[in-house]
Motif scaffolding. Structure first.
Motif, PDB file in Angstrom:
ATOM      1  N   ASN A 936     -11.217  52.508  12.597  1.00  7.11           N
ATOM      2  CA  ASN A 936     -12.286  52.494  13.414  1.00  7.11           C
ATOM      3  C   ASN A 936     -12.874  50.887  13.105  1.00  7.11           C
ATOM      4  N   ASN A 937     -13.748  50.529  14.263  1.00  7.36           N
ATOM      5  CA  ASN A 937     -14.282  49.056  14.008  1.00  7.36           C
ATOM      6  C   ASN A 937     -15.369  49.244  12.977  1.00  7.36           C
ATOM      7  N   LEU A 938     -15.446  48.054  12.288  1.00  2.17           N
ATOM      8  CA  LEU A 938     -16.411  47.820  11.397  1.00  2.17           C
ATOM      9  C   LEU A 938     -17.693  47.394  12.007  1.00  2.17           C
ATOM     10  N   TYR A 939     -19.105  47.610  11.435  1.00  4.00           N
ATOM     11  CA  TYR A 939     -19.999  47.023  11.824  1.00  4.00           C
ATOM     12  C   TYR A 939     -21.138  46.456  10.735  1.00  4.00           C
ATOM     13  N   ASN A 940     -21.893  45.654  11.089  1.00  2.00           N
ATOM     14  CA  ASN A 940     -22.962  45.194  10.266  1.00  2.00           C
ATOM     15  C   ASN A 940     -23.892  46.215  10.259  1.00  2.00           C
ATOM     16  N   PRO A 941     -24.234  46.661   8.731  1.00  2.00           N
ATOM     17  CA  PRO A 941     -25.572  47.620   8.736  1.00  2.00           C
ATOM     18  C   PRO A 941     -26.648  47.045   9.213  1.00  2.00           C
ATOM     19  N   GLU A 942     -27.037  45.758   9.277  1.00  2.00           N
ATOM     20  CA  GLU A 942     -28.147  45.211   9.650  1.00  2.00           C
ATOM     21  C   GLU A 942     -28.103  45.417  11.236  1.00  2.00           C
ATOM     22  N   GLY A 943     -29.371  45.985  11.697  1.00  2.00           N
ATOM     23  CA  GLY A 943     -29.420  46.168  13.143  1.00  2.00           C
ATOM     24  C   GLY A 943     -28.495  47.068  13.761  1.00  2.00           C
ATOM     25  N   LEU A 944     -28.169  47.924  12.990  1.00  2.83           N
ATOM     26  CA  LEU A 944     -27.164  49.138  13.615  1.00  2.83           C
ATOM     27  C   LEU A 944     -28.007  50.166  14.132  1.00  2.83           C
ATOM     28  N   GLN A 945     -27.628  50.244  15.706  1.00  6.29           N
ATOM     29  CA  GLN A 945     -28.278  51.179  16.548  1.00  6.29           C
ATOM     30  C   GLN A 945     -26.896  52.121  17.225  1.00  6.29           C
ATOM     31  N   ILE A 946     -27.498  53.277  17.571  1.00  2.00           N
ATOM     32  CA  ILE A 946     -26.710  54.316  18.111  1.00  2.00           C
ATOM     33  C   ILE A 946     -27.349  54.726  19.373  1.00  2.00           C
TER      34      ILE A 946
END
Length: 1047
Positions: A936-946
């Motif tokens: 899966n893609n990795l994301y920065n937990p800062e500013g994480l939006q769904i």
């Protein structure tokens, strides 16, 4: 005061009564403490766990009391105590066989010194079998006795036709999760001691092909004990067996080892180069060094002596065939290796120590006509105890290459244990005791004080300041009696580095503590020199004993170098001058060189060796009263023993000694220590560095030191540890005072830094308006627009799938209740999916045992107990997922780079998307680096939006990528999307029908206006209603008649 009960330890705490104080004053003081809320607490701990208990006031007894359940502090934390090892017997079983006991083999628990397993070793031929005893009190109280013969023989009979007659114990080892029993018929390993199912302990007989033809009775078992509670470090547990048969050319030596879980056994042997030089190696010991991840092999050859080989570890966790560095060869008769957290120790006819984990060794002491056969570590007080084949005991202090002899003899059928309080105990079998054992405590400090270490050499005293002196060791006595030249090569000094901290006392009075030792001397005729601080003023001989001190002294240099001088007394008859009783004594003149008298001249003068020839003038005169005669000619005139404790070491951060400190990756920890004079004296040296630091693995964790001094000249040491590697690593830090006495209990401090997941580390989701646990279960919170924030899930609920709302396919069931039907099971795919977890095998929700903790847990494994979830109304766009890093006893910190995360939907729903994250160059590089390994893609937990495009329950799992921290950090978020639009195609049809009706009405109105039809108004409608009012007639009945009127 302690009161021991079978299941409870009762501890009373009392205020110290003042001398002359009355009972009323004591009661008032007790009430004052209580009214102020001051209650004592007691902490019970080992290196990895701790428990704190608070006292309660007992007014009738005028004490504070606490009841400590033994189950909480010992039985519950030590797995061996929860098992039955064969048939349980009375302690009387051993009584008929006491005369045949050869020795006692004992193995203590790695995490609790009071817990141990003991096995008596009997002389052959008695058919006593395998008898064990398990204790939780270091054999000072009643323990449990077992006969494991039947259970072991059943395993032997399955594979051996000859049976197991004559089976006996050879050795045993208790590891973190297994009990090993070495018998003359083979090696047995127990099942996992940490298994949740307890009862009778089962064993497995191990087959070791390398030792198939060897005699197990001539085999030794080796294990380096270490306390481990994290299974990631269980792989460091390494056990080795060494068997030796024959001598000389007929020698057959084998060494095998295995690492946890002990399923694969491999050979341990010297390197090919060393075997080529000498093929006949007698292997003696093989241990795993968990600090450097190396294997230490001790062997012996007749040509070279003792040899220590250090092997590195391959990628597959096996030891390499090539040594890490050249083997160390020492000329003595070795017996074994002993690993400490800060030192590697070799013992045998001599004792050597290594502070660099086996690269170099330093000699400690030698023994005459005896050999050290075993060693015991007492980590609580930082002492290593050696016992010899003659029963003598020697000790070393942690971090110090110094020793002391204990005037205590150990019986051959006795054994030593060191309990969790640091009490050294000698244990032996005793038929007259109910427990089967008798014991005696060995007072280490008292025995150290009695150890006399002086030798027959003259010492020349030289003042350097008013509180420091030099003591020069004379090479020979009377070497100038006949005018001979001094020795060109001085013999070896009797002083050694282990004498630092010892006290030299003089028969005439005075004491000096040794602070430094130099085993070579720059002057001929002296073999060594020690530096010392004066504890008690050194007294010279009295005038009555030495009347020559009443006369002036003339010093004449006999040669240009000043190595020989002549001492002459002025105005004194030669017959009354210096005589043979003065040989070996020292003439001391403060501010000048001292002189050691070595011979006599016929004129009544004396020959002497100056301690500082550069200060000697061709002719020097000392008036009476300016010089003194000191008696230090040899044994009897001076002595040496362990000095009193004058130093103390204190941790200013509250870190306990021998503690295990878990450090997270990229975490920085600070530790501050203070060294001071415990006898309330002041250091005579300005800004003196009392403390030293030793690391067992400097490359594992970066540790930097900073020295400072407070206003009272106390030495302060601040250590900063930084974890820079994301891999399993351990280093032990020892801070100690080299010159401290062996009698000091707080002169060294040891703790272990373990690169691992800290206790309680987790990531948590925190909403913008936090919801408490009480609100989750009992309340109904609302937002600022009075919308409900929680949604009550239906019983046995399962979320929609890609096939539709009415076709769930997830295995997760929420708000489970087996007594109710499962909805939405209209199709086989729905009927064949969905599994209970907490409620598996239960008949109702009441039997599931869902606690409040499980009800608020968002984890999928606890979905059976999840009744309420976060509620959001459709549409859900750019919903913020705010994550925090939480740790026990630490404040929450926002989760940020480099804790990159992956996001997955637990129930395989696809109508969602990550629509926001704080993109950084680091995140982009990590995506490229982990592109092949991450699904899966990795994301920065800062500013994480769904953003959510579907309805009902979404269950997200957010995981920190591997390689960032040494544990799995996972958080799960459950969101229920409520009030969605109608599902396709219903919503599409409704929209079309509404459009058609609205269009038809508009067309109809247009046609009316186009044809000139007046549209009804409000007034016209009212007029119409008034013109057509209804007429109300009376109701006809059967008795009523109608009269026809005239038209």
């Amino acid at each position: 005061m302690e009161i021991n009960r079978p299941s409870i330890k009762v501890v009373d705490c009392m205020l110290r009564k003042k001398p002359g104080g009355s009972a009323r004053q004591y009661q008032n003081q007790l009430k004052l403490y209580t009214s102020s809320g001051l209650l004592p607490t007691m902490a019970i701990y080992n290196s990895t766990n701790s428990a704190t208990f608070s006292f309660k006031l007992i007014m009738n007894a005028s004490t504070w009391r606490v009841n400590v359940p033994r189950y909480n502090i010992t039985i519950n934390t030590e797995p061996i105590l929860q098992w039955t090892i064969g048939e349980e017997l009375s302690s009387r079983i051993i009584e008929p066989h006491l005369h045949r006991v050869l020795q006692l083999q004992v193995s203590q628990s790695p995490c609790a010194g009071d817990v141990a397993v003991l096995a008596p070793v009997f002389a052959p031929g008695g058919h006593t079998g395998v008898i064990l005893s398990v204790t939780k009190s270091a054999f000072t109280a009643q323990g449990r006795w077992f006969n494991a013969t039947r259970s072991l023989c059943s395993l032997i009979n399955e594979v051996c036709v000859s049976g197991c007659a004559g089976i006996s114990i050879v050795d045993l080892k208790l590891t973190n999760c297994h009990l090993f029993l070495l018998t003359n018929r083979g090696l047995f390993i127990s099942q996992d001691l940490l298994s949740p199912v307890t009862g009778t302990l089962n064993f497995t007989l191990l087959f070791l092909p390398a030792l198939a033809q060897m005699d197990y009775s001539a085999t030794t078992l080796w294990f380096s004990s270490q306390c481990v509670t994290d299974r990631i470090y269980f792989s460091d547990d390494t056990l080795s067996l060494i068997s030796n048969e024959g001598e000389g050319e007929n020698l057959h030596s084998r060494c095998v080892y295995s690492k946890y879980p002990f399923t694969r056994w491999l050979l341990c042997q010297a390197s090919a180069v060393d075997i080529a030089k000498n093929p006949k190696h007698r292997y003696l010991s093989f241990l795993h060094d968990r600090h450097q991840h190396t294997g230490l092999l001790l062997s012996h050859t007749e040509q070279q002596g003792a040899m220590v080989s250090v092997f590195g570890v391959k990628a597959e966790e096996l030891f390499q065939r090539h040594t890490k560095f050249p083997p160390v060869i020492l000329d003595f008769q070795p017996r074994g290796i002993f690993l400490l957290d800060n030192h590697v120790i070799l013992y045998g006819s001599e004792v050597w120590t290594s502070s660099d984990r086996g690269s170099t060794f330093t000699w400690v002491f030698s023994l005459d006509n005896q050999i050290v056969i075993d060693a015991l570590s007492c980590t609580v007080i930082g002492v290593v105890v050696f016992f010899t084949d003659h029963g003598n005991l020697y000790i070393m202090k942690s971090g110090l290459a110094r020793y002391a002899w204990l005037n205590e003899t150990l019986d051959v059928a006795s054994t030593l244990l060191c309990g969790h309080m640091g009490i050294l105990t000698a244990v032996q079998l005793d038929k007259d005791k109910p427990s089967g054992f008798s014991y005696r405590n060995i007072e280490i400090d008292h025995l150290i004080e009695k150890h006399e270490m002086s030798f027959d050499k003259a010492l020349a005293l030289q003042y350097t300041t008013d509180h420091t002196v030099l003591l020069h060791e004379n090479a020979v006595i009377n070497d100038h009696a006949n005018g001979n030249n001094p020795l060109t090569v001085a013999p070896a000094s009797h002083f050694s580095p282990d004498h630092v901290g010892k006290v030299i006392y003089f028969s005439d009075g005075g004491m000096v503590v040794i602070t430094e030792v130099f085993r070579t001397h720059y002057l001929k005729g002296f073999s060594g020199v020690v530096v010392g601080e004066i504890l008690e003023p050194i007294k010279g001989a009295s005038l009555n004993a030495e009347p020559v001190q009443l006369y002036d002294l003339l010093v004449k240099k006999g040669e240009p170098e000043g190595l020989i001088v002549t001492l002459q007394l002025k105005d004194l008859d030669p017959s009354q001058g210096f005589n043979m009783s003065h040989v070996g004594k020292a003439v001391v003149a403060p501010g000048f060189s001292s002189y050691l008298i070595t011979g006599l001249l016929p004129s009544g003068s004396a020959l002497a060796k100056p301690t500082m020839p550069a200060l000697v003038l061709p002719l020097t005169s000392h008036r009476s009263g300016e010089w003194l005669l000191f008696h230090s000619a040899g044994r009897g005139s001076w002595g040496m023993k362990e000095g009193p404790c004058r130093h103390a070491l204190q941790s200013l951060n509250g870190v306990r000694n021998n503690a295990l400190m878990r450090i997270n990756v990229r975490e920085k920890l600070n530790f501050t220590f203070k060294a001071f004079m415990s006898d309330y004296s002041l250091s005579m040296v300005y800004h003196k560095k009392f403390m030293r630091v030793v690391l067992t693995n400097p490359l594992a964790i970066r540790v930097t030191a900073r020295h400072s001094w407070d206003d009272t000249n106390n030495h302060m040491l601040t250590l900063t540890a930084f974890s820079h590697l994301c891999k399993k690593a351990t280093t032990t830090v020892t801070v100690y005072i080299p010159e401290a006495s062996l009698l000091c209990r707080s002169s060294s401090f040891t703790f272990t830094l373990q690169n691992s997941c800290p206790e309680g580390l987790q990531i948590v989701y925190v909403s913008q308006q936090p919801i408490s646990d009480h609100e989750w279960i009992h309340a109904d919170p609302e937002d600022h627009m009075d919308n409900k924030r929680l949604f009550n899930l239906p019983v046995n609920y399962r979320p929609p799938s890609q096939l539709g709302v009415l076709i769930p396919t997830s295995d997760n069931i929420y708000n489970a209740d087996p007594s109710h039907p499962r909805p939405r099971e209209h199709y086989p795919i729905s009927k064949n999916s969905g599994r209970y977890k907490q409620c598996a095998g239960k008949r109702s929700a009441e039997e599931c045992g869902c606690t409040d903790i499980l009800k608020v847990s968002p984890l999928a494994i606890n979905s059976d107990c999840r009744q309420r979830v976060l509620r959001l109304t459709f549409p859900v766009t750019d919903f913020n997922i705010t994550l925090f890093l939480r740790r026990t006893n630490h404040a929450d910190h926002p989760l940020c780079s480099p804790y990159f995360v992956t996001v997955t939907e637990v129930n395989n729903r696809t109508s969602w998307k990550v629509t926001g994250t704080h993109a950084t160059p680091t995140m982009d590089r990590m995506r490229q680096y982990l592109e092949d390994s991450l699904k899966n893609n990795l994301y920065n937990p800062e500013g994480l939006q769904i953003s959510l495009y579907g309805s009902e329950l979404f269950h997200f799992r957010i995981s920190v990528i591997p390689g960032v921290v040494l544990c799995d950090l996972v958080e799960e978020v459950q969101i229920y999307v409520d009030e969605p639009p109608l599902a396709f195609p219903t919503q599409h049809l409704v929209n079309n029908m509404a459009a058609i009706i609205l269009g038809g009405l508009l067309l109809f109105g247009f046609l009316l206006i186009y044809n000139g039809v007046a549209m009804p108004t409000k007034s016209s409608i009212k007029t119409l209603l008034k013109k057509h009012k209804p007429t109300i007639s009376p109701t006809r009945t059967q008795n009523s008649t109608t009269t026809q009127g005239p038209e």
